[in-house]
Design a protein around this motif. Structure first.
Motif, PDB file in Angstrom:
ATOM      1  N   ASP A  81       4.360   4.932  -8.443  1.00 31.90           N
ATOM      2  CA  ASP A  81       4.130   5.480  -9.785  1.00 31.90           C
ATOM      3  C   ASP A  81       4.933   4.684 -10.816  1.00 31.90           C
ATOM      4  OD1 ASP A  81       6.748   6.332  -9.518  1.00 31.90           O
ATOM      5  OD2 ASP A  81       6.204   8.419  -9.145  1.00 31.90           O
ATOM      6  N   ARG A 117      -0.666  -3.403  -5.094  1.00 33.59           N
ATOM      7  CA  ARG A 117      -0.967  -3.870  -3.730  1.00 33.59           C
ATOM      8  C   ARG A 117      -1.657  -5.223  -3.721  1.00 33.59           C
ATOM      9  NH1 ARG A 117      -1.946   1.857  -2.677  1.00 33.59           N
ATOM     10  NH2 ARG A 117      -0.021   2.585  -1.710  1.00 33.59           N
ATOM     11  N   PRO A 149      -1.279   1.757  -8.160  1.00 33.88           N
ATOM     12  CA  PRO A 149      -1.131   1.340  -6.747  1.00 33.88           C
ATOM     13  C   PRO A 149      -2.094   0.213  -6.382  1.00 33.88           C
ATOM     14  CG  PRO A 149      -1.256   3.737  -6.931  1.00 33.88           C
ATOM     15  CD  PRO A 149      -1.595   3.189  -8.287  1.00 33.88           C
ATOM     16  N   GLU A 186       4.137  -7.262  -0.281  1.00 33.09           N
ATOM     17  CA  GLU A 186       4.725  -6.736   0.966  1.00 33.09           C
ATOM     18  C   GLU A 186       6.244  -6.893   1.005  1.00 33.09           C
ATOM     19  OE1 GLU A 186       3.404 -10.848   1.242  1.00 33.09           O
ATOM     20  OE2 GLU A 186       2.324  -9.056   0.665  1.00 33.09           O
ATOM     21  N   THR A 239       7.571  -0.056   0.018  1.00 34.87           N
ATOM     22  CA  THR A 239       8.208   0.961   0.864  1.00 34.87           C
ATOM     23  C   THR A 239       7.841   2.384   0.411  1.00 34.87           C
ATOM     24  OG1 THR A 239      10.176   1.135  -0.545  1.00 34.87           O
ATOM     25  CG2 THR A 239      10.206  -0.574   1.172  1.00 34.87           C
ATOM     26  N   LEU A 240       7.132   2.478  -0.710  1.00 32.80           N
ATOM     27  CA  LEU A 240       6.838   3.812  -1.252  1.00 32.80           C
ATOM     28  C   LEU A 240       5.535   4.369  -0.698  1.00 32.80           C
ATOM     29  CD1 LEU A 240       7.542   3.126  -5.044  1.00 32.80           C
ATOM     30  CD2 LEU A 240       9.077   4.203  -3.392  1.00 32.80           C
ATOM     31  N   ASP A 241       5.505   5.691  -0.479  1.00 35.43           N
ATOM     32  CA  ASP A 241       4.239   6.331  -0.120  1.00 35.43           C
ATOM     33  C   ASP A 241       3.337   6.393  -1.346  1.00 35.43           C
ATOM     34  OD1 ASP A 241       5.018   6.737   2.454  1.00 35.43           O
ATOM     35  OD2 ASP A 241       5.949   8.694   2.027  1.00 35.43           O
ATOM     36  N   ARG A 242       3.981   6.608  -2.499  1.00 37.12           N
ATOM     37  CA  ARG A 242       3.206   6.786  -3.732  1.00 37.12           C
ATOM     38  C   ARG A 242       3.842   5.916  -4.818  1.00 37.12           C
ATOM     39  NH1 ARG A 242       4.109  10.442  -7.656  1.00 37.12           N
ATOM     40  NH2 ARG A 242       2.350  10.832  -9.028  1.00 37.12           N
TER      41      ARG A 242
END
Ligand SMILES: [Zn+2]
Length: 320
Positions: A214, A197, A193, A203, A209-212
């Motif tokens: 992987d 990022r 992550p 962006e 769009t993912l919370d996590r």
């Protein structure tokens, strides 16, 4: 030969009764990743005795209890020396004494990557090869090496089992081990992550769009053409490939075995690493074979017999 085998992961523990290369029975329990080990020991005991009863195997038919854990361990004393945020109470626990008192059996403690290597060597992808490096790609990156059919060890307990902390980028990100730019800090589940990022255009990527974030999503989005996912994926492939060359140069294996959850995408990962390693390793004896692990989550459990065979011959570990 039969044995009791325990595999301590960060979020689960697998317990099994094994006979040679076969798991006779196993059970998995969920545990708190940051929790303590001591309160779990009575639960382990109950589960093991329940399995033995169901199998109609007397405990004394087992040659010992083997435990693999994600920590640096002293095999000679059966003590955990250093953990990385998992089961922080474990260095204070006398596990060989627990094994003697509860089961009347010798105890073998091993780093989880070494245990997985022993399992793959004994019953899986590394069967028949005695010079092997194993790399596990997951939340972290595990490494272990074997030379001449013996797990590579030095007096320093970390000897041979820090493959994930081979530096891949000297200007790289801070690692959990205290170093910088380790293979693990540049291409592992926990680092992914952070890497994504920081990627230009993140962006606009579906990854945003993912919370996590992987590796499963990364490989899927890359297959579907997401440019950021492709960039991050290719960078990770490059890091793993460079690290593999480092390990090939360090240990001179005939075989490198890749395990861990990220290997769901082994169809992309292995051809890349094979190609890179054949181009950029100095191996006059010919290409090193690079194979996927064969035993999945069972590798660590099946390391029990070879790890105990060593320890049972060590007088210090035999019960008084
Ligand atoms: Zn590191």
């Amino acid at each position: 030969m039969k044995a009791i085998s325990l595999d301590l992961g960060g979020s689960h523990v697998s317990l099994a009764v094994v006979e040679d290369t076969t798991i006779l029975m196993s059970q998995e329990i969920s545990v708190d990743a940051g929790g303590e080990l001591l309160p779990l020991l009575p639960i382990f005991k109950t589960i093991v005795y329940d399995m033995l009863a169901e199998l109609r195997i007397p405990v004394e038919d087992c040659i010992g209890v083997a435990m693999g854990c994600a920590a640096m361990v002293d095999r000679a004393t059966g003590r955990v020396l250093s953990t990385n945020g998992k089961f922080e109470d474990s260095p204070g626990i006398d596990l060989p004494a627990w094994s003697r008192e509860e089961f009347g059996l010798p105890f073998a403690l091993e780093n989880d990557a070494r245990m997985a290597l022993l399992g793959e060597w004994y019953a899986g992808a590394a069967k028949g090869s005695d010079d092997v490096v194993m790399i596990t790609l997951g939340t972290g990156i595990g490494g272990a090496a074997m030379a001449g059919g013996k797990v590579y060890r030095t007096k320093q307990v970390q000897g041979g089992c820090l493959g994930g902390h081979i530096p891949a980028l000297f200007t790289g990100r801070k690692c959990t081990c205290g170093g910088f730019g380790c293979m693990e800090a540049e291409a592992s589940g926990w680092a992914l992550p952070l890497i994504a990022r920081e990627w230009p255009g993140f962006e606009k990527s579906r990854l945003a769009t993912l919370d996590r974030i992987d590796f499963r999503a990364l490989f899927q989005f890359a297959r579907e053409g997401d440019p950021v996912a492709i960039g991050v994926r290719d960078r990770c492939l490059h890091v793993w490939a460079c690290g593999t060359v480092g390990l090939i140069h360090a240990y001179g294996p005939e075989l490198v075995v890749f395990g861990g959850g990220v290997m769901r995408s082994g169809d992309i990962i292995l051809p890349y690493i094979r190609d890179y390693a054949s181009k950029y390793s100095w191996i006059p004896s010919g290409p090193v074979r690079i194979l996927p692990a064969a035993l999945g989550n069972h590798a660590g459990l099946l390391g029990a017999i070879p790890s105990l065979t060593d320890v049972v011959s060590d007088a210090n570990a035999i019960p008084a």
